[in-house]
Design a protein around this motif. Structure first.
Motif, PDB file in Angstrom:
ATOM      1  N   ILE A 166     -17.560  10.983  50.924  1.00 51.47           N
ATOM      2  CA  ILE A 166     -17.549  12.434  51.167  1.00 51.47           C
ATOM      3  C   ILE A 166     -18.986  12.981  51.107  1.00 51.47           C
ATOM      4  O   ILE A 166     -19.407  13.772  51.964  1.00 51.47           O
ATOM      5  CB  ILE A 166     -16.631  13.131  50.111  1.00 51.47           C
ATOM      6  CG1 ILE A 166     -15.156  12.761  50.338  1.00 51.47           C
ATOM      7  CG2 ILE A 166     -16.827  14.638  50.064  1.00 51.47           C
ATOM      8  CD1 ILE A 166     -14.539  13.244  51.615  1.00 51.47           C
ATOM      9  N   HIS A 184     -21.270  14.740  54.007  1.00 54.27           N
ATOM     10  CA  HIS A 184     -21.879  16.076  53.857  1.00 54.27           C
ATOM     11  C   HIS A 184     -23.345  16.050  54.292  1.00 54.27           C
ATOM     12  O   HIS A 184     -23.813  16.959  54.983  1.00 54.27           O
ATOM     13  CB  HIS A 184     -21.812  16.552  52.403  1.00 54.27           C
ATOM     14  CG  HIS A 184     -20.434  16.941  51.951  1.00 54.27           C
ATOM     15  ND1 HIS A 184     -20.128  17.165  50.634  1.00 54.27           N
ATOM     16  CD2 HIS A 184     -19.289  17.151  52.644  1.00 54.27           C
ATOM     17  CE1 HIS A 184     -18.841  17.487  50.525  1.00 54.27           C
ATOM     18  NE2 HIS A 184     -18.310  17.479  51.734  1.00 54.27           N
ATOM     19  N   GLU A 188      -9.792  14.587  52.727  1.00 50.22           N
ATOM     20  CA  GLU A 188      -9.689  15.420  51.517  1.00 50.22           C
ATOM     21  C   GLU A 188      -8.243  15.877  51.302  1.00 50.22           C
ATOM     22  O   GLU A 188      -7.754  15.929  50.164  1.00 50.22           O
ATOM     23  CB  GLU A 188     -10.664  16.607  51.592  1.00 50.22           C
ATOM     24  CG  GLU A 188     -12.107  16.119  51.471  1.00 50.22           C
ATOM     25  CD  GLU A 188     -13.183  17.192  51.563  1.00 50.22           C
ATOM     26  OE1 GLU A 188     -14.360  16.872  51.340  1.00 50.22           O
ATOM     27  OE2 GLU A 188     -12.857  18.360  51.885  1.00 50.22           O
ATOM     28  N   GLU A 239     -17.936  20.830  46.115  1.00 52.41           N
ATOM     29  CA  GLU A 239     -17.365  19.475  46.104  1.00 52.41           C
ATOM     30  C   GLU A 239     -18.278  18.500  45.346  1.00 52.41           C
ATOM     31  O   GLU A 239     -17.792  17.592  44.669  1.00 52.41           O
ATOM     32  CB  GLU A 239     -17.061  19.005  47.533  1.00 52.41           C
ATOM     33  CG  GLU A 239     -15.868  19.790  48.108  1.00 52.41           C
ATOM     34  CD  GLU A 239     -15.476  19.441  49.543  1.00 52.41           C
ATOM     35  OE1 GLU A 239     -14.470  19.993  50.011  1.00 52.41           O
ATOM     36  OE2 GLU A 239     -16.175  18.638  50.194  1.00 52.41           O
ATOM     37  N   HIS A 291     -12.977  13.955  57.992  1.00 52.94           N
ATOM     38  CA  HIS A 291     -13.380  14.186  56.604  1.00 52.94           C
ATOM     39  C   HIS A 291     -12.421  15.165  55.906  1.00 52.94           C
ATOM     40  O   HIS A 291     -11.938  14.897  54.811  1.00 52.94           O
ATOM     41  CB  HIS A 291     -14.817  14.744  56.653  1.00 52.94           C
ATOM     42  CG  HIS A 291     -15.391  15.198  55.369  1.00 52.94           C
ATOM     43  ND1 HIS A 291     -16.315  14.460  54.660  1.00 52.94           N
ATOM     44  CD2 HIS A 291     -15.214  16.343  54.654  1.00 52.94           C
ATOM     45  CE1 HIS A 291     -16.672  15.131  53.572  1.00 52.94           C
ATOM     46  NE2 HIS A 291     -16.020  16.271  53.546  1.00 52.94           N
TER      47      HIS A 291
HETATM   48 FE   LIG Z   1     -16.104  17.772  52.001  1.00 53.97          FE
END
Ligand SMILES: [Fe+2]
Ligand SMILES: [Fe+2]
Length: 271
Positions: free
Chosen positions: A147, A151, A114, A245, A110
């Motif tokens: 994303i 999370h 990013e 985020e 992940h």
């Molecule tokens: Fe993230």
């Protein structure tokens, strides 16, 4: 009027360099005491991105575009290096060479996605080629929905298992976002025919509602963690990091919605 290239570049670097700096810290915290080489590398990246962040905050919006172009390419190199570092760690974990370390493979992957996103954005800015908005709407949503789904999974796994209600809520968000991601992938494969204004509008509306509620959940979790009111192994900074985020994703959705509204008004005036 500030140069759009300068303001966009500084905005991306200010946001993402802090994120990269924090990833270095999270990765470091997940290594074992004996992984001194990896810990040193993580510390090195922390310092690199801290200095990039500081520089981005001192450069004014009326900076010379040439200075910013050079800054973007310097940052691009640093991001490529942290991306390789993250992929190397992922390889070590997946080959079971870091037994007992505490970084989930999905978390490492992940953070590398990013970094890759940040790196692509810097390339696009310096090439002067941002995607057409209807492509950006789909691509940004595909990226950020995944994303957000990740999370929710991390939160669910890092809360203490005895926090049954919160773990359940996190699992609910994980399912919601997996579904939204599949919907986004469906629109992606149906493009360009799927890129009509009504479909794009509805897509953004629906995603926005879910992202706003995940954002609120993250905010609550962050506040509870800060007040030491819940049991978890979530670092308070990680709780804040994922909250920021989500805020970023919401701001991007807002910009797209604004763009579509202006486009719709312009189309009505032509008619
Ligand atoms: Fe993230
Ligand atoms: Fe992150």
């Amino acid at each position: 009027m500030p140069d759009v290239f300068v303001s966009r570049s500084l905005d991306e670097i200010r946001f993402w360099s802090r994120i990269m700096k924090e990833h270095s810290l999270f990765l470091k915290l997940g290594f074992r005491c004996e992984d001194t080489q990896l810990i040193n590398e993580a510390n090195h990246f922390y310092a690199v991105f801290e200095s990039i962040e500081n520089k981005s905050n001192t450069l004014p919006l009326n900076s010379d575009p040439q200075v910013i172009r050079k800054f973007n390419s310097d940052v691009h190199i640093a991001v490529s290096h942290i991306w390789s570092f993250k992929r190397k760690i992922l390889g070590l974990i997946l080959r079971c060479q870091l037994p007992g370390a505490n970084n989930f493979p999905l978390l490492v992957d992940h953070t590398s996605r990013e970094a890759n996103y940040f790196r692509n954005r810097l390339e696009q800015l310096n090439a002067g080629k941002l995607e057409p908005v209807h492509d950006a709407i789909i691509d940004e949503n595909v990226f950020f929905l995944r994303i957000m789904a990740d999370h929710a999974k991390f939160i669910g796994h890092l809360l203490d298992p005895s926090e049954r209600k919160l773990v359940d809520q996190a699992r609910g968000f994980s399912n919601d976002f997996d579904q939204l991601l599949f919907q986004a992938k469906d629109l992606e494969s149906m493009r360009p025919q799927s890129q009509t204004n009504p479909l794009m509008n509805q897509f953004l509306d629906q995603n926005k509602v879910s992202v706003a509620s995940l954002r609120d959940f993250k905010k609550t979790a962050r506040d509870l963690i800060n007040a030491c009111k819940i049991k978890s192994i979530i670092h308070p900074l990680l709780a804040d990091h994922v909250f920021r985020e989500a805020e970023r994703f919401l701001a991007i959705i807002d910009q797209f919605e604004l763009h579509l509204t202006i486009e719709n008004k312009a189309a009505k005036m032509v008619r």
